[in-house]
Design a protein around this motif. Structure first.
Motif, PDB file in Angstrom:
ATOM      1  N   GLY A  63       0.846  -1.152   0.098  1.00 33.34           N
ATOM      2  CA  GLY A  63      -0.049   0.143   0.112  1.00 33.34           C
ATOM      3  C   GLY A  63       0.817   1.310   0.127  1.00 33.34           C
ATOM      4  O   GLY A  63       0.460   2.317  -0.455  1.00 33.34           O
ATOM      5  N   VAL A  64       1.974   1.242   0.763  1.00 31.77           N
ATOM      6  CA  VAL A  64       2.747   2.550   0.783  1.00 31.77           C
ATOM      7  C   VAL A  64       3.326   2.649  -0.292  1.00 31.77           C
ATOM      8  O   VAL A  64       3.344   3.901  -1.130  1.00 31.77           O
ATOM      9  CB  VAL A  64       4.048   2.417   2.039  1.00 31.77           C
ATOM     10  CG1 VAL A  64       4.614   3.541   1.823  1.00 31.77           C
ATOM     11  CG2 VAL A  64       3.235   2.249   3.157  1.00 31.77           C
ATOM     12  N   PRO A  65       3.974   1.836  -1.219  1.00 30.22           N
ATOM     13  CA  PRO A  65       4.379   1.943  -2.545  1.00 30.22           C
ATOM     14  C   PRO A  65       3.206   2.392  -3.564  1.00 30.22           C
ATOM     15  O   PRO A  65       3.654   3.336  -4.474  1.00 30.22           O
ATOM     16  CB  PRO A  65       4.987   0.651  -3.126  1.00 30.22           C
ATOM     17  CG  PRO A  65       5.481   0.088  -1.750  1.00 30.22           C
ATOM     18  CD  PRO A  65       4.337   0.225  -0.747  1.00 30.22           C
ATOM     19  N   LEU A  66       2.139   1.901  -3.366  1.00 33.78           N
ATOM     20  CA  LEU A  66       1.086   2.204  -4.288  1.00 33.78           C
ATOM     21  C   LEU A  66       0.593   3.652  -4.009  1.00 33.78           C
ATOM     22  O   LEU A  66       0.449   4.446  -5.022  1.00 33.78           O
ATOM     23  CB  LEU A  66      -0.131   1.443  -3.991  1.00 33.78           C
ATOM     24  CG  LEU A  66      -1.385   1.683  -4.718  1.00 33.78           C
ATOM     25  CD1 LEU A  66      -1.173   1.627  -6.322  1.00 33.78           C
ATOM     26  CD2 LEU A  66      -2.500   0.767  -4.349  1.00 33.78           C
ATOM     27  N   ALA A  67       0.807   4.215  -2.811  1.00 34.84           N
ATOM     28  CA  ALA A  67       0.432   5.627  -2.431  1.00 34.84           C
ATOM     29  C   ALA A  67       1.385   6.533  -2.985  1.00 34.84           C
ATOM     30  O   ALA A  67       1.239   7.689  -3.409  1.00 34.84           O
ATOM     31  CB  ALA A  67       0.387   5.638  -0.842  1.00 34.84           C
ATOM     32  N   TRP A  68       2.650   6.101  -2.949  1.00 28.93           N
ATOM     33  CA  TRP A  68       3.920   7.090  -3.457  1.00 28.93           C
ATOM     34  C   TRP A  68       3.655   7.072  -5.026  1.00 28.93           C
ATOM     35  O   TRP A  68       3.808   8.267  -5.604  1.00 28.93           O
ATOM     36  CB  TRP A  68       5.303   6.136  -3.069  1.00 28.93           C
ATOM     37  CG  TRP A  68       6.303   6.817  -3.690  1.00 28.93           C
ATOM     38  CD1 TRP A  68       7.074   7.922  -3.148  1.00 28.93           C
ATOM     39  CD2 TRP A  68       7.145   6.443  -4.957  1.00 28.93           C
ATOM     40  NE1 TRP A  68       8.136   8.171  -4.003  1.00 28.93           N
ATOM     41  CE2 TRP A  68       8.076   7.552  -5.155  1.00 28.93           C
ATOM     42  CE3 TRP A  68       6.608   5.746  -6.111  1.00 28.93           C
ATOM     43  CZ2 TRP A  68       8.967   7.689  -6.187  1.00 28.93           C
ATOM     44  CZ3 TRP A  68       7.747   5.701  -6.897  1.00 28.93           C
ATOM     45  CH2 TRP A  68       8.758   6.604  -7.299  1.00 28.93           C
ATOM     46  N   LEU A  69       3.210   5.904  -5.785  1.00 30.51           N
ATOM     47  CA  LEU A  69       2.960   5.982  -7.087  1.00 30.51           C
ATOM     48  C   LEU A  69       1.709   7.157  -7.303  1.00 30.51           C
ATOM     49  O   LEU A  69       1.889   7.498  -8.389  1.00 30.51           O
ATOM     50  CB  LEU A  69       2.497   4.435  -7.616  1.00 30.51           C
ATOM     51  CG  LEU A  69       2.629   4.264  -9.045  1.00 30.51           C
ATOM     52  CD1 LEU A  69       4.084   3.726  -9.261  1.00 30.51           C
ATOM     53  CD2 LEU A  69       1.814   2.808  -9.349  1.00 30.51           C
ATOM     54  N   LEU A  70       1.015   6.951  -6.719  1.00 35.29           N
ATOM     55  CA  LEU A  70      -0.261   7.896  -6.817  1.00 35.29           C
ATOM     56  C   LEU A  70       0.075   9.456  -6.442  1.00 35.29           C
ATOM     57  O   LEU A  70      -0.396  10.165  -7.074  1.00 35.29           O
ATOM     58  CB  LEU A  70      -1.425   7.612  -6.002  1.00 35.29           C
ATOM     59  CG  LEU A  70      -2.150   6.195  -6.254  1.00 35.29           C
ATOM     60  CD1 LEU A  70      -3.351   5.880  -5.376  1.00 35.29           C
ATOM     61  CD2 LEU A  70      -2.621   6.229  -7.729  1.00 35.29           C
TER      62      LEU A  70
END
Lengths: 256, 268
Positions: A63-70
């Motif tokens: 989730g943290v990498p996904l948040a960073w991506l967004l």
């Protein structure tokens, strides 16, 4: 104080608090120690805590990498991706459970390959509970972390990269410490949501004591034939929720 | 979902006590005059709310249509679910006219709270059957076959009539069975087989029949030891007792009995 505002405000407050007070009023205080020391309760509580924690861990890892991506990259369709990420927030959890069955069930779109290639089946297992909870809880984490990332000044990361750090090193050494409070708050939210998960869990993972019967499932089934036990179990969940609020008080309660 | 508060209903009960008393009186007096002859002068009208065991879904829906046709201006709304869940919501004040349960025990929950008007009557009985995916790929031919290791079997939770009956049948056969899940009602147990997530489920014969070719049924002799009586009762706080009585009469009529036995139910 204007009465047209005060009266509905007090009604609203009472509406939110009365059910919780009723829970305390009608709690079987005398038989409570007995209720709460039964092996079934502890089994359900242990399973709930283990699964919610595992689901939070899984949410953090992806989730943290996904948040960073967004928050930090630009790609076509980013708005759409963000909307899709938040979909489980508004989707009824039972629908999520049905969708999980169709995807990861033994006969599901992906599940049938998991079964025939690796012999892995997810429904009716503790792993299935963790997946169902992650599906429902991860969006809370992603949204929270993404918001924190947007509020954080990207110039610190830029400074780190101009000084020779790779983007990953900058993320690890600069961004992560910067947004740690946001990650913590998101993780607590996701954990609390996972702990209370009912619909997706009972639909996808079924109900078996010690394996997939978490606290909310135990509360639901206890209500049918042993309301006192259901109230006792509910009190435990209420206590956990209050503890979560207390943990977050610096973030929310002092916001005013 | 019917998971509303169980207890905080005292105020409602107090408020509705006089109304309830009136309803009791009218229910008593009218049931004395014409239960068999149907001599009640006023025609049923309005909405009848029927809480019924999940296993009655198909046949009751059909009977509801018949009822609406026979009595223009009426509407039958159903709440199907696990009998225990329904009983719990009735005792905590859910507005319903008729309760049809899949076991006397769940009906007793309601009658113990004096929430039923009059004595419940058994209107059908139901027998268990094993449901497997079409073609019975695991070659299940007996209840004992379900105990084979590696087989994923789902049962109803023991609090639900079909779960209690399954346990009775297993006891009768001297078998112990560890399922992968105790489902909250018979339809969700059946669904797990329809979706091929489970290899077998112990459900009612009527459910197997209602599912058509999506599942195959396997009869087993132990089911004779665990036949469920289905009681039906008019409820004490029924908002529409007149129409409710007419609906119960239809269920117990020759026509109703025909529809129910067509669905695989046994005569009471």
């Amino acid at each position: 104080m204007p009465v047209p505002l005060l009266v509905p405000a007090l009604i609203g407050l009472a509406f939110l608090l009365l059910p919780l007070i009723a829970l305390l009023v009608r709690a079987p205080w005398r038989s409570l120690p007995e209720q709460l020391t039964s092996a079934e309760v502890w089994e359900a509580l242990r399973l709930s805590l283990v699964c919610a924690t595992a689901a939070t861990g899984l949410s953090l890892v992806v989730g943290v990498p996904l948040a960073w991506l967004l928050a930090r990259t630009r790609f076509p369709g980013r708005g759409l991706v963000r909307a899709l990420v938040t979909l489980p927030l508004v989707l009824p959890p039972v629908v999520g459970g049905v969708a999980l069955l169709l995807a990861f069930g033994r006969n599901g779109v992906i599940g049938q390959w998991l079964d025939s290639w690796f012999g892995i089946t997810l429904p009716f297992t503790t792993t299935g509970v963790v997946l169902a909870e992650t599906f429902v809880a991860m969006p809370f984490l992603v949204i929270s972390v993404e918001g924190t990332l947007r509020a954080a000044d990207p110039r610190y990361e830029e400074a780190a990269t101009t000084l020779g750090a790779s983007r990953f090193t900058a993320f690890r050494r600069v961004t992560l410490p910067l947004i740690a409070p946001g990650i913590a708050a998101g993780a607590v939210l996701a954990w609390a949501r996972a702990l209370g998960e009912f619909g997706a869990t009972i639909t996808f993972a079924g109900n078996f004591p010690g394996r997939t019967q978490t606290m909310p499932l135990a509360v639901y089934l206890a209500l049918q034939n042993d309301p006192a036990a259901a109230i006792a179990l509910s009190l435990v969940l209420l206590a956990v929720s209050i503890a979560v609020l207390a943990a977050l008080r610096d973030r929310w309660m002092t916001a005013s | 979902m019917t998971r509303s508060a169980h207890r905080p209903r005292r105020t409602l009960q107090v408020a509705g006590a006089s109304a309830a008393a009136l309803l009791t009186l009218s229910a008593c007096s009218s049931s004395g005059t014409g239960s068999d002859k149907g001599s009640s002068p006023a025609k049923p009208s309005g909405t009848v709310t029927v809480f019924a065991a999940a296993s009655l879904k198909e046949s009751f829906e059909a009977l509801g249509k018949t009822f609406e046709k026979q009595h223009p201006g009426t509407k039958v709304t159903f709440n199907f679910g696990g009998s225990d869940t329904l009983a719990a919501s009735i005792t905590s004040g859910a507005p319903a006219d008729v309760f049809a349960a899949a076991s006397p025990k769940t009906m007793a929950t309601v009658t113990d709270q004096q929430d039923a008007a009059g004595t419940p009557v058994t209107f059908v009985r139901n027998r268990l059957e094993i449901a497997t995916p079409p073609g019975n790929p695991d070659h299940i031919s007996s209840l004992k076959d379900l105990t084979k290791p590696g087989l994923k079997v789902v049962l109803c939770d023991k609090t639900v009539p079909c779960g209690a009956a399954a346990q009775k049948a297993l006891d009768a056969g001297g078998l112990t069975l560890t399922p992968v899940s105790y489902e909250q009602d018979v339809k969700s147990a059946l669904t797990k087989v329809e979706l091929k997530e489970a290899d077998a489920a112990v459900v009612y014969r009527t459910d197997v029949r209602a599912a058509g070719d999506k599942v195959a049924g396997v009869d087993f002799p132990e089911s004779a030891q665990a036949v469920n009586d289905y009681p039906i009762a008019l409820l004490e706080n029924a908002p529409n007792p007149k129409a409710a009585k007419a609906f119960v009469a239809l269920v117990r009529s020759t026509e109703g009995r025909k529809a129910l036995s067509g669905a695989g139910f046994l005569k009471p």
